[in-house]
Design a protein around this motif. Structure first.
Motif, PDB file in Angstrom:
ATOM      1  N   ASN A   1       0.869  -1.178   0.000  1.00 41.17           N
ATOM      2  CA  ASN A   1       0.000   0.000   0.000  1.00 41.17           C
ATOM      3  C   ASN A   1       0.903   1.225   0.000  1.00 41.17           C
TER       4      ASN A   1
ATOM      5  N   ARG B   1      -2.140   5.005   6.120  1.00 45.07           N
ATOM      6  CA  ARG B   1      -2.396   5.981   7.182  1.00 45.07           C
ATOM      7  C   ARG B   1      -1.152   6.066   8.044  1.00 45.07           C
TER       8      ARG B   1
ATOM      9  N   SER C   1     -10.974   4.997  11.856  1.00 47.81           N
ATOM     10  CA  SER C   1     -11.690   5.809  10.873  1.00 47.81           C
ATOM     11  C   SER C   1     -11.950   5.051   9.573  1.00 47.81           C
ATOM     12  N   PRO C   2     -12.994   5.485   8.831  1.00 52.13           N
ATOM     13  CA  PRO C   2     -13.313   4.860   7.541  1.00 52.13           C
ATOM     14  C   PRO C   2     -12.162   5.047   6.548  1.00 52.13           C
ATOM     15  N   PRO C   3     -12.055   4.195   5.537  1.00 50.42           N
ATOM     16  CA  PRO C   3     -13.088   3.250   5.112  1.00 50.42           C
ATOM     17  C   PRO C   3     -13.086   1.947   5.905  1.00 50.42           C
ATOM     18  N   SER C   4     -11.998   1.584   6.561  1.00 53.31           N
ATOM     19  CA  SER C   4     -11.973   0.372   7.376  1.00 53.31           C
ATOM     20  C   SER C   4     -10.915   0.540   8.466  1.00 53.31           C
TER      21      SER C   4
END
Length: 122
Positions: free
Chosen positions: A70, A74, A91-94
């Motif tokens: 990735n 984050r 936090s979103p998305p997962s």
């Protein structure tokens, strides 16, 4: 926060199969992909490993971490509070299980894990 020799680091040209011990031995559930100057280039998780194995089968033996990592994980800065780390993880998305800690120059400082936050009483 885990630092230095506790970090599960690798280079983007390393073969995935050559990094399995590093992926599992540091207890973070991920590899932190860095360059020679310790800049964070991406992350590769145990979930990425399972998805890559399912999609590639025996082809996984020829894939590098850089091909499957990735490139936009984050992250969190070293001055952030633990509560902010927990919020970012959820936090979103997962939700995620870890956050690389980087400075303003994108140099890897450490890693915060969900297990570490829970163990600290958060």
């Amino acid at each position: 926060m885990k630092k230095k020799e506790e970090l599960p680091v690798c280079r983007e040209h390393d073969l995935i199969m050559d990094q399995l011990v590093e992926l599992t031995s540091k207890g973070c559930g991920c590899l932190l992909v860095i360059d020679d100057d310790y800049h964070l280039l991406g992350t590769f998780t145990d979930g990425d490993l399972r998805r890559t194995l399912k999609a590639s089968g025996e082809g996984i033996f020829k894939l590098t971490v850089g091909e499957m990592c990735n490139r936009n994980p984050r992250t969190i800065d070293p001055d952030s509070m633990a509560v902010e780390a927990m919020q970012k993880m959820e936090s979103p998305p997962s939700p995620v299980q870890f956050l690389p800690v980087i400075n303003d120059d994108n140099v890897l400082i450490g890693i915060i894990t969900l297990h570490g936050l829970v163990s600290a009483g958060l």
